[in-house]
Scaffold this motif. Sequence first.
Motif, PDB file in Angstrom:
ATOM      1  N   ALA A 124      -8.628   1.745   3.667  1.00  0.00           N
ATOM      2  CA  ALA A 124      -7.973   0.463   3.927  1.00  0.00           C
ATOM      3  C   ALA A 124      -7.835  -0.352   2.645  1.00  0.00           C
ATOM      4  O   ALA A 124      -6.802  -0.997   2.413  1.00  0.00           O
ATOM      5  CB  ALA A 124      -8.765  -0.318   4.974  1.00  0.00           C
ATOM      6  N   ALA A 125      -8.861  -0.308   1.791  1.00  0.00           N
ATOM      7  CA  ALA A 125      -8.812  -1.068   0.542  1.00  0.00           C
ATOM      8  C   ALA A 125      -7.737  -0.517  -0.392  1.00  0.00           C
ATOM      9  O   ALA A 125      -6.975  -1.283  -0.994  1.00  0.00           O
ATOM     10  CB  ALA A 125     -10.177  -1.035  -0.131  1.00  0.00           C
ATOM     11  N   ILE A 126      -7.666   0.814  -0.501  1.00  0.00           N
ATOM     12  CA  ILE A 126      -6.676   1.421  -1.398  1.00  0.00           C
ATOM     13  C   ILE A 126      -5.263   1.143  -0.916  1.00  0.00           C
ATOM     14  O   ILE A 126      -4.385   0.739  -1.698  1.00  0.00           O
ATOM     15  CB  ILE A 126      -6.925   2.938  -1.524  1.00  0.00           C
ATOM     16  N   VAL A 127      -5.015   1.349   0.391  1.00  0.00           N
ATOM     17  CA  VAL A 127      -3.679   1.082   0.926  1.00  0.00           C
ATOM     18  C   VAL A 127      -3.337  -0.394   0.788  1.00  0.00           C
ATOM     19  O   VAL A 127      -2.204  -0.753   0.424  1.00  0.00           O
ATOM     20  CB  VAL A 127      -3.596   1.533   2.400  1.00  0.00           C
ATOM     21  N   GLY A 128      -4.315  -1.269   1.055  1.00  0.00           N
ATOM     22  CA  GLY A 128      -4.073  -2.702   0.895  1.00  0.00           C
ATOM     23  C   GLY A 128      -3.723  -3.074  -0.540  1.00  0.00           C
ATOM     24  O   GLY A 128      -2.809  -3.878  -0.782  1.00  0.00           O
ATOM     25  N   GLN A 129      -4.439  -2.483  -1.493  1.00  0.00           N
ATOM     26  CA  GLN A 129      -4.131  -2.742  -2.900  1.00  0.00           C
ATOM     27  C   GLN A 129      -2.743  -2.237  -3.267  1.00  0.00           C
ATOM     28  O   GLN A 129      -1.998  -2.901  -4.005  1.00  0.00           O
ATOM     29  CB  GLN A 129      -5.184  -2.081  -3.788  1.00  0.00           C
ATOM     30  N   ASN A 130      -2.386  -1.053  -2.731  1.00  0.00           N
ATOM     31  CA  ASN A 130      -1.055  -0.501  -3.034  1.00  0.00           C
ATOM     32  C   ASN A 130       0.064  -1.369  -2.460  1.00  0.00           C
ATOM     33  O   ASN A 130       1.103  -1.570  -3.106  1.00  0.00           O
ATOM     34  CB  ASN A 130      -0.944   0.920  -2.495  1.00  0.00           C
ATOM     35  N   ILE A 131      -0.133  -1.880  -1.243  1.00  0.00           N
ATOM     36  CA  ILE A 131       0.876  -2.762  -0.653  1.00  0.00           C
ATOM     37  C   ILE A 131       0.973  -4.063  -1.447  1.00  0.00           C
ATOM     38  O   ILE A 131       2.077  -4.598  -1.679  1.00  0.00           O
ATOM     39  CB  ILE A 131       0.550  -3.045   0.828  1.00  0.00           C
ATOM     40  N   GLU A 132      -0.162  -4.563  -1.897  1.00  0.00           N
ATOM     41  CA  GLU A 132      -0.145  -5.772  -2.723  1.00  0.00           C
ATOM     42  C   GLU A 132       0.593  -5.511  -4.037  1.00  0.00           C
ATOM     43  O   GLU A 132       1.382  -6.345  -4.507  1.00  0.00           O
ATOM     44  CB  GLU A 132      -1.578  -6.237  -2.997  1.00  0.00           C
ATOM     45  N   LYS A 133       0.354  -4.330  -4.633  1.00  0.00           N
ATOM     46  CA  LYS A 133       1.084  -3.970  -5.852  1.00  0.00           C
ATOM     47  C   LYS A 133       2.577  -3.875  -5.593  1.00  0.00           C
ATOM     48  O   LYS A 133       3.396  -4.255  -6.442  1.00  0.00           O
ATOM     49  CB  LYS A 133       0.569  -2.622  -6.378  1.00  0.00           C
ATOM     50  N   LEU A 134       2.932  -3.361  -4.397  1.00  0.00           N
ATOM     51  CA  LEU A 134       4.348  -3.236  -4.049  1.00  0.00           C
ATOM     52  C   LEU A 134       5.018  -4.604  -4.041  1.00  0.00           C
ATOM     53  O   LEU A 134       6.104  -4.783  -4.631  1.00  0.00           O
ATOM     54  CB  LEU A 134       4.460  -2.568  -2.673  1.00  0.00           C
ATOM     55  N   PHE A 135       4.398  -5.585  -3.406  1.00  0.00           N
ATOM     56  CA  PHE A 135       4.992  -6.918  -3.367  1.00  0.00           C
ATOM     57  C   PHE A 135       5.020  -7.557  -4.755  1.00  0.00           C
ATOM     58  O   PHE A 135       5.968  -8.274  -5.090  1.00  0.00           O
ATOM     59  CB  PHE A 135       4.232  -7.808  -2.379  1.00  0.00           C
ATOM     60  N   GLN A 136       3.984  -7.288  -5.551  1.00  0.00           N
ATOM     61  CA  GLN A 136       4.007  -7.802  -6.917  1.00  0.00           C
ATOM     62  C   GLN A 136       5.128  -7.166  -7.724  1.00  0.00           C
ATOM     63  O   GLN A 136       5.803  -7.848  -8.519  1.00  0.00           O
ATOM     64  CB  GLN A 136       2.655  -7.538  -7.588  1.00  0.00           C
ATOM     65  N   ALA A 137       5.335  -5.850  -7.508  1.00  0.00           N
ATOM     66  CA  ALA A 137       6.411  -5.156  -8.213  1.00  0.00           C
ATOM     67  C   ALA A 137       7.772  -5.708  -7.793  1.00  0.00           C
ATOM     68  O   ALA A 137       8.666  -5.909  -8.635  1.00  0.00           O
ATOM     69  CB  ALA A 137       6.327  -3.656  -7.950  1.00  0.00           C
ATOM     70  N   LEU A 138       7.946  -5.940  -6.488  1.00  0.00           N
ATOM     71  CA  LEU A 138       9.208  -6.499  -6.011  1.00  0.00           C
ATOM     72  C   LEU A 138       9.425  -7.900  -6.549  1.00  0.00           C
ATOM     73  O   LEU A 138      10.562  -8.281  -6.907  1.00  0.00           O
ATOM     74  CB  LEU A 138       9.224  -6.512  -4.483  1.00  0.00           C
ATOM     75  N   ASP A 139       8.388  -8.690  -6.623  1.00  0.00           N
ATOM     76  CA  ASP A 139       8.516 -10.038  -7.171  1.00  0.00           C
ATOM     77  C   ASP A 139       8.905  -9.988  -8.653  1.00  0.00           C
ATOM     78  O   ASP A 139       9.775 -10.756  -9.105  1.00  0.00           O
ATOM     79  CB  ASP A 139       7.193 -10.792  -6.993  1.00  0.00           C
TER      80      ASP A 139
END
Length: 472
Positions: free
Chosen positions: A134-149
């Motif tokens: 859950a932590a790894i997937v959560g971090q990856n999703i957070e990175k995704l939104f940061q990348a999109l931003d």
Amino acid sequence: RRNFSFLHKCIVAPRRKQMMNDTKSIVSRSFLTHSDSMSVGLSVGNGTMYENETVFENSNREELSTCSFEMVVDEESRKVAKREDSFIGRVRVLVAFVLAVAVTTVAIVAFLLVTKQEQDEFENEFNGHASEFAAIVGQNIEKLFQALDSASVMISSEASALNETWPFVTIDHWSLKADRIFKLGDVGQSMLALAPIVQQQLVENWTTYVEQQAPSWYQSSINLEDSKKTSEDLVGSTIPYVHTYNDSFLATPVERNGPVVPIWQSYPLKIGEISQSVEEFPTNYDILEGLDRDTHLIEAVNVTLRPAISLSSVGVNESTQESIAKSAIVQPIFEEVATEDEDAKLVAVLWWQIDWSVVFSNVFDRGVTGIIVVLRSSCQTSNGQEHTSEVTYRINGRRSIFLANKDVHSREFDEMEVSQVLTDLSSDRASLQSQFCVPKVTLHLYPTRDFEKKFVTQEALYYSGVVVLIFC
């Protein structure tokens, strides 16, 4: 032997002695009647005889008294021996019972200790792996939104630096920059598209712009993606007008009033007729009429000026023919380099089609198998209507396997659930139209029997059996 000795001493021997004395008495009396001269002697003899008889009787009484005493003593000895035998029997039964209770208790304690140890190990291992996942997937999703931003800021900056006016903006080296966005997002390669917002009065100008600019960015993407296609092939497959698809998947022009949001630059480069699984992002395909018809994400982004994510939906991977779950993420692009500003003007969006099977893959090593992941998207509209979608995956090492378009985890493991919020982009429901909402996406993880069997074994029974064998 003891009884025989007692019988001889107390019964047989006295009787023999009595018979001998009686015989002597009869002989003496017969002799005295025929001899007068022996009267004195008879008297003396009788006296002696009587004296002897008295002595015999006294002796006999003593012997009988002794025998009677010995009989009483022997009877008491037998009673005592019988009581002792009975007591010893009861002691033996008690000892056997205590030993059985002790053996049973030790075996049960051993069984419970080993079982608890295995259960604790099972729960700890699952909690550790599930929390890590859950932590790894959560971090990856957070990175995704940061990348999109970051991509949004980059696109706004480039358009401003080139003095280009929206919607007539083309990003140089699009495929290269899109690939960098994927790598920053760290969720594998999905599909990304840049879609400008074209007002109704500019639709005809947009068609001319596409015809002029498409060959240039096509060729650039072909070179960067090392594609075997040619720019001419792609231009020939491009539908020049803003369109959607009917039930037969034939392109039809969009004729509604208001703005359109056509796909312009996409990555990976896939130009052609759209498939049933929407596996491609064809140029000039109107997102509002197609991908966003039910989700209204762009409208939500326009109101909230924040990214939005859709409920998950199920499609088919055309290359593998496997069912997959998808969600759309919409990142706003503003005319000026600004975010979440009340005066910011939305001019375009980045539409990211995320494949959850890719997101859930390559998180664990091969040794971790048998974990269930339920992806739940849920929200509530302003009129109180609930919207929920659920998909279930099974994690087997590096692979994620789609199971169902619903929650199918085993209910016996409900208490072991590990959950985490992946993204919560929900906003004030009153600011959105009553028929739609932006969901909160959560992960829910559960073990399976296969995972449990690695830790909960038959060792508890083996240990209990060994304990019983040792005492027996």
